[in-house]
Design a protein around this motif. Structure first.
Motif, PDB file in Angstrom:
ATOM      1  N   THR A  46       0.856  -1.193   0.000  1.00  0.00           N
ATOM      2  CA  THR A  46       0.000   0.000   0.000  1.00  0.00           C
ATOM      3  C   THR A  46       0.889   1.239   0.000  1.00  0.00           C
ATOM      4  O   THR A  46       2.127   1.150   0.058  1.00  0.00           O
ATOM      5  CB  THR A  46      -0.957   0.006   1.205  1.00  0.00           C
ATOM      6  N   TYR A  50      -2.523   7.795  -4.028  1.00  0.00           N
ATOM      7  CA  TYR A  50      -2.459   7.198  -5.360  1.00  0.00           C
ATOM      8  C   TYR A  50      -1.310   7.826  -6.129  1.00  0.00           C
ATOM      9  O   TYR A  50      -0.975   8.990  -5.926  1.00  0.00           O
ATOM     10  CB  TYR A  50      -3.783   7.428  -6.103  1.00  0.00           C
ATOM     11  N   THR A  55       1.340  -0.103  -7.043  1.00  0.00           N
ATOM     12  CA  THR A  55       1.045  -1.159  -8.019  1.00  0.00           C
ATOM     13  C   THR A  55       2.323  -1.612  -8.715  1.00  0.00           C
ATOM     14  O   THR A  55       2.546  -2.818  -8.918  1.00  0.00           O
ATOM     15  CB  THR A  55       0.022  -0.638  -9.047  1.00  0.00           C
ATOM     16  N   ASP A  77      -5.345  -8.250  -6.960  1.00  0.00           N
ATOM     17  CA  ASP A  77      -5.699  -6.820  -6.970  1.00  0.00           C
ATOM     18  C   ASP A  77      -6.895  -6.593  -6.044  1.00  0.00           C
ATOM     19  O   ASP A  77      -7.999  -7.084  -6.293  1.00  0.00           O
ATOM     20  CB  ASP A  77      -6.056  -6.413  -8.413  1.00  0.00           C
ATOM     21  N   ASP A  79      -7.485  -3.365  -5.064  1.00  0.00           N
ATOM     22  CA  ASP A  79      -7.778  -1.937  -5.223  1.00  0.00           C
ATOM     23  C   ASP A  79      -8.942  -1.820  -6.211  1.00  0.00           C
ATOM     24  O   ASP A  79      -8.744  -1.761  -7.426  1.00  0.00           O
ATOM     25  CB  ASP A  79      -6.531  -1.207  -5.729  1.00  0.00           C
ATOM     26  N   ASP A 158      -2.236  -6.036  -4.014  1.00  0.00           N
ATOM     27  CA  ASP A 158      -2.159  -4.612  -4.323  1.00  0.00           C
ATOM     28  C   ASP A 158      -3.320  -3.940  -3.569  1.00  0.00           C
ATOM     29  O   ASP A 158      -4.469  -3.997  -3.997  1.00  0.00           O
ATOM     30  CB  ASP A 158      -2.282  -4.400  -5.840  1.00  0.00           C
ATOM     31  N   PRO A 160      -5.517  -0.779  -1.663  1.00  0.00           N
ATOM     32  CA  PRO A 160      -5.827   0.623  -1.993  1.00  0.00           C
ATOM     33  C   PRO A 160      -4.880   1.579  -1.268  1.00  0.00           C
ATOM     34  O   PRO A 160      -4.182   1.183  -0.323  1.00  0.00           O
ATOM     35  CB  PRO A 160      -7.271   0.808  -1.500  1.00  0.00           C
ATOM     36  N   SER A 165      -8.693   5.209   1.288  1.00  0.00           N
ATOM     37  CA  SER A 165      -9.662   4.135   1.454  1.00  0.00           C
ATOM     38  C   SER A 165      -9.452   3.475   2.815  1.00  0.00           C
ATOM     39  O   SER A 165      -8.370   2.947   3.101  1.00  0.00           O
ATOM     40  CB  SER A 165      -9.492   3.090   0.337  1.00  0.00           C
ATOM     41  N   ALA A 168      -8.235  -0.210   3.160  1.00  0.00           N
ATOM     42  CA  ALA A 168      -6.832  -0.635   3.127  1.00  0.00           C
ATOM     43  C   ALA A 168      -6.341  -1.148   4.480  1.00  0.00           C
ATOM     44  O   ALA A 168      -5.745  -2.241   4.547  1.00  0.00           O
ATOM     45  CB  ALA A 168      -5.961   0.518   2.623  1.00  0.00           C
TER      46      ALA A 168
END
Lengths: 228, 338
Positions: A46, A50, A55, A77, A79, A158, A160, A165, A168
């Motif tokens: 994490t 963003y 990722t 994934d 996210d 992966d 968020p 979020s 996460a």
């Protein structure tokens, strides 16, 4: 569009990821949680924001674990906002974790082998669930994680972005360890402190500084005995 | 120990250090007058602290200063007055009364010895420098003569007023003496104490009247000879000449000011870099993670996508998804996947 990737660039990234294996204890199994029920390890990746590169690090970590150790690796994934993993591997319209948790599909059905590596699998996020937070807390997810760990030695999630979020931190608790990605020159110390505070109930393995670059010439670094 | 982030900030924003070091000296070079300057000098011999109010200054002159120093002080005081500067400016061709402030900065007075005073004028042309010094000398002499004459007039007026009552008193006393002496022989008067007292009174008053007349006469003489007397007391030994060459530009102007500008520019740049360092709360080095009690697992290098813009001229700093997609491609390529 095809992108030319030089061996030098790839090697730089690979070496950086190997350093992460080593220091996090993923290589020799000394990381906390590695001696779990199946002898496998679930790693969450994490970041505070963003665009910090979580990722990229998750993909590189999964690829490197698969390539270096020849172990079965699953890249999942979770996210649901960005679907970055699915987009990277061309699985945008595929069903994924959301469908498995809602009982519409089976894990095996949403697990995709990468074309070039026999030991690495991809599990896309699937469609956005109505209530991601509730889904993250559900026992179904815990069972799903254990199912993944049963078939793979390493499961890389992966997650968020933590500050965007609240799912996460909950998802992070499902993992055996969490890697926090900070973007050099972008992530503030306050954001990182807040992220670590939110992840206080999870096992944070450490921080990875992404997009690290320096303007200090080599001679000056030597003169000042500078380290990254 | 220098923080890594400070070094990083300095090298990343190196232009903020260099630019002030270039701009400030350049600005100083532009603002520093480079046109040639000419200086004309006159030397004046002073025999006493000649001034526009000689009597007063003679009494108030600093006894610990030389005659020349006192004279220089008097002219310096005059240069502080706007009216004097305007009068000097009016005497210089091409200089208006409004430029009296220029006069203040262009003229300097200095004591060269016990009795020698130097008057220096600096201007952009040789003619103007000479005219400036001439104007200062002329205006000073003119004012000194006028002031001397004015003082004499005051003295004459005052003592002329005193003269009439003194003469009347003298006439009165003479009349009393004459009346008393009538009908008496000289032998009687010589032995008469009253006569002696009256006679003495007349003599005393006569002395007063004579004193007043002498003072008026002296003041009239001063008033008439004022200008000539001032010339004798304030004698221009070396008249100002046309300077043959411009003043050399000092090393301070040529090197000192730009060097000071360089240092000031460096100070500005350094201060700005330090402010940037102090206000940068982003994480750049492992030192920034001190105190978080979390290990640093590694440093992933910045992966920049090769640019494919028109003619390959798209600059690398332009925002976009190119770098992110490229980084993911590189990450995926580790395992040999697509």
């Amino acid at each position: 569009m095809a992108i030319n990737i030089s061996n030098h660039t790839r090697a730089d990234l690979q070496e950086a990821i190997r350093e992460i294996h080593l220091i996090a204890g993923l290589a020799d199994g000394s990381a906390p949680g590695v001696n779990s029920q199946h002898g496998s390890f679930a790693i969450g990746v994490t970041s505070p924001d963003y665009g910090d590169g979580k990722t990229t690090i998750a993909i590189a970590l999964a690829s490197s674990l698969s390539e270096d150790f020849g172990s079965e690796v699953t890249l999942a994934d979770t996210d649901f906002h960005t679907h970055s993993i699915a987009r990277q591997y061309g699985l945008e319209r595929s069903e994924g974790i959301a469908e498995v948790l809602s009982g519409q599909s089976q894990l095996a059905a949403v697990t995709h082998r990468t074309r070039s590596t026999a030991t690495m699998s991809i599990v896309p996020a699937g469609k956005v669930p109505a209530d991601p937070a509730r889904m993250a807390r559900s026992e179904h997810l815990a069972a799903l994680v254990e199912s993944m760990k049963a078939t793979s030695r390493y499961v890389v999630f992966d997650l968020p972005a933590t500050l965007h979020s609240m799912t996460a931190p909950v998802l992070a608790q499902r993992c055996d360890g969490v890697i926090v990605v900070a973007r050099a020159g972008h992530t503030t110390r306050q954001d990182l402190e807040r992220t670590l505070h939110l992840l206080s109930n999870a096992t944070v393995l450490g921080v990875v500084m992404n997009r690290q670059s320096t303007s200090v010439p080599t001679w000056a670094q030597r003169m000042l005995a500078m380290r990254p | 120990m220098i923080p890594n982030k400070l070094v990083e900030t300095a090298f990343r924003r190196w232009y903020l250090l260099i630019l002030p070091m270039l701009l400030v000296p350049a600005l100083i070079a532009v603002l520093t007058p480079t046109s040639p300057k000419y200086r004309s000098t006159a030397t004046v011999w002073v025999t006493k602290p000649a001034n526009i109010d000689g009597g007063s200054l003679s009494r108030n002159a600093n006894p610990y200063l030389t005659t020349a120093q006192n004279q220089a002080q008097v002219i310096g005081d005059l240069m502080q007055t706007r009216s004097f500067r305007e009068a000097v400016a009016a005497g210089v061709p091409g200089m208006s009364r409004e430029s009296s402030n220029v006069v203040a900065t262009s003229v300097s007075i200095s004591a060269l010895g016990t009795n020698l005073v130097g008057v220096n004028g600096t201007a952009s042309t040789p003619e103007r420098a000479q005219a400036l010094v001439n104007s200062v000398l002329t205006q000073y002499q003119q004012r000194a003569a006028e002031e001397s004459q004015r003082e004499s007039t005051v003295v004459i007026d005052y003592y002329t007023e005193q003269l009439a009552p003194a003469q009347a008193e003298l006439a009165k006393r003479e009349s009393a003496l004459t009346s008393y002496a009538q009908g008496k022989s000289i032998q009687q008067l010589n032995a008469d104490p009253t006569y002696a007292a009256l006679s003495s009174s007349v003599d005393a008053q006569n002395t007063v009247v004579q004193g007043i007349l002498n003072t008026i006469q002296t003041a009239q003489l001063t008033a008439l000879s004022g200008p000539e007397s001032e010339k004798a007391l304030f004698n221009v030994v070396d008249a100002p000449r046309l300077p043959a060459a411009a003043l050399p530009v000092s090393a301070k102007t040529k090197v000192g000011y730009p060097f000071a500008g360089l240092l000031f520019g460096a100070l500005i740049g350094t201060a700005y870099i330090y402010v940037l360092f102090r206000t940068d709360h982003t994480i750049r080095t492992s030192q920034d993670l001190n105190g978080l009690n979390v290990p640093v697992l590694g440093f992933v290098p910045n992966l920049s996508a090769p640019r494919h813009g028109p003619l390959g001229l798209v600059p690398g700093w332009l925002p976009g998804r190119g770098n992110r997609d490229f980084a993911r491609q590189v990450a995926a390529s580790i395992s040999g996947s697509d």
